[in-house]
Scaffold this active site. Structure first.
Site, short mmCIF file in Angstrom:
data_model
loop_
_atom_site.label_atom_id
_atom_site.label_comp_id
_atom_site.label_asym_id
_atom_site.label_seq_id
_atom_site.Cartn_x
_atom_site.Cartn_y
_atom_site.Cartn_z
N ASP A 263 5.49 2.84 -6.72
CA ASP A 263 4.73 2.76 -5.90
C ASP A 263 5.14 3.86 -4.58
O ASP A 263 6.60 4.40 -4.37
CB ASP A 263 5.18 0.90 -5.18
CG ASP A 263 3.61 0.80 -4.23
OD1 ASP A 263 2.49 0.11 -4.73
OD2 ASP A 263 3.65 1.13 -3.12
N CYS A 361 -8.95 -5.80 -7.87
CA CYS A 361 -8.83 -6.46 -7.83
C CYS A 361 -10.68 -6.93 -6.67
O CYS A 361 -10.41 -6.73 -5.73
CB CYS A 361 -8.17 -7.81 -6.96
SG CYS A 361 -7.08 -6.74 -5.35
#
Length: 434
Positions: A263, A361
């Site tokens: 990340d 999402c």
């Protein structure tokens, strides 16, 4: 608190939400901590008012003549949502104590004699540009999709950690804690808590011991889809945008050989560490540079790379409806460009014959199909993998295989509150040519 004081508090909280980016849940909690005199009943009533206003925001802004301040929205909600007569609304706006000041002539007129009929898109509860996207994507079903996405009824799903317990044992443990779990229909490792308000799962001993984690069933299915049809026992698997680590743990549950969570934020990576420890998962954490630096040694060597890309989060609006009104069309375009850049960097890690999975999402075409189309046009060495080829994963129920096969479009899949009862997700599967 008096009913009138609760209305003043709700208006103040709505103004705070409009001025910042914090979730409504966080703003409400901060207000509660700063106003200890408010009892639990007061806080529930205020939160209920805030969320009802947020979900009806477009309708209320129109009814109040374009005003977007908390006071106007609360007044509109009393008339349009509660159906309260004018005299009762005026009684709550007497200006006494901590209650709101009296209605103005204009406010009185707006709630007694609104001008004309609202545009058709307003009833959906979504911003206008999102409605147009939904119409293009879902056709005649767009209103059904919008209603489900903005519904206040979002369940709390858990993923049982099969390395530490069984689903039967986890279900029994939750029942002993006074909860009423149900099996989720699609994920064999999923349990659903339909309690309202949601229980404090993180306070449970089973959560602290890593026997179950909070994870929407749609997110679980994305994990099962990513590894479906692959032997991951000796594989190098990269969760390229690891975020909070939920999908990292879902990947680990499939018996991964080498698991790497990457990340761009060290803060997010640090937050993953305790989750890994609770679950008993061994994963390497990698900090990515702005242009993807930090994983050069993995180029061309990963068997599976999952890219859960930064997105609008529109698939979770039933949980965070305030985000719908913070999103603008130009932000979707910015996210599309970012997603495409990230996907291109992640693709470089995939070895010949390896799999790349793109996930958001989001419910919006600009972040889903548009990004997938652009990636495919620029990366001819990645060929589509049919969703059906990944449905053999034993973590899917038989009902899930039938359901997903119905809604898949080749190598792409959309999940939504209306079709699957999950948060909204998009997934596209690819294999790098050998």
């Amino acid at each position: 608190m008096t009913p009138a004081a609760r209305l003043s508090a709700a208006a103040s909280i709505l103004d705070s939400l409009a001025q910042g980016r914090q979730p409504a849940e966080v703003v409400l909690k901060e207000w509660g901590r700063a106003n200890r005199y408010a009892g639990s009943g007061d806080r529930r009533a205020i939160a209920d008012r805030v969320y009802r206003v947020i979900r009806a925001r477009a309708r209320l802004v129109w009814a109040m003549g374009g005003r977007e301040d908390g006071r106007a929205l609360v007044i509109g909600s009393l008339a349009l949502i509660d159906g309260m007569p004018l005299e009762e609304i005026e009684a709550l706006h007497s200006g006494d104590g901590y209650g709101p000041k009296p209605l103005s002539k204009q406010e009185r007129a707006r709630i007694t004699a609104p001008e004309g009929q609202p545009p058709g898109w307003i009833a959906s509860g979504l911003p206008e540009f999102v409605v147009e996207d939904f119409k293009a994507t879902f056709g005649d079903r767009w209103a059904e999709e919008a209603e489900a996405l903005m519904s206040p009824r979002a369940p709390s799903d858990l993923r049982v950690n099969g390395a530490k317990t069984s689903e039967d044992a986890a279900e029994a443990e939750l029942r002993e804690a006074g909860l009423s779990p149900e099996r989720t229909p699609w994920s064999v490792w999923g349990l659903r808590l339909a309690a309202e308000p949601p229980p404090n799962v993180q306070a449970l001993e089973g959560f602290k011991a890593g026997r179950f984690e909070i994870q929407d069933e749609g997110s679980q299915m994305v994990c099962w889809l990513s590894g479906g049809g692959l032997d991951l026992s000796g594989a190098v698997v990269v969760d390229y945008c690891a975020g909070g680590g939920g999908k990292t743990l879902g990947l680990a549950q499939q018996g991964v050989g080498t698991l790497i969570a990457a990340d761009i934020s060290m803060k997010r990576l640090d937050a993953i560490r305790p989750r890994l420890e609770r679950a008993g998962v061994d994963a390497e954490l990698r900090l990515l540079g702005a242009d993807g630096e930090g994983v050069e040694d993995l180029v061309g060597g990963a068997d599976l790379v999952l890219v859960d890309a930064p997105c609008s989060g529109s698939g979770t609006w039933r949980r965070r409806p305030e985000d719908a009104w913070r999103l603008k069309a130009d932000e979707v375009e910015r996210l599309h460009k970012l997603q495409l850049a990230i996907l291109g960097r992640a693709a470089a890690l995939v070895k010949p014959g390896g799999r790349l999975v793109y996930v958001t999402c989001s419910m919006l075409t600009g972040e889903n199909e548009k990004t997938a189309d652009a990636f495919e046009a620029a990366h001819q060495d990645f060929r589509p993998v049919a969703v059906g080829d990944a449905l053999g994963n034993p973590a899917f129920s038989d009902a899930a295989r039938e359901h997903l096969a119905r809604f898949a479009k080749g190598h792409r899949l959309r999940l939504s509150p209306a079709t699957s009862g999950t948060d909204g997700f998009f997934a596209a599967l690819y294999e790098r040519a050998g």
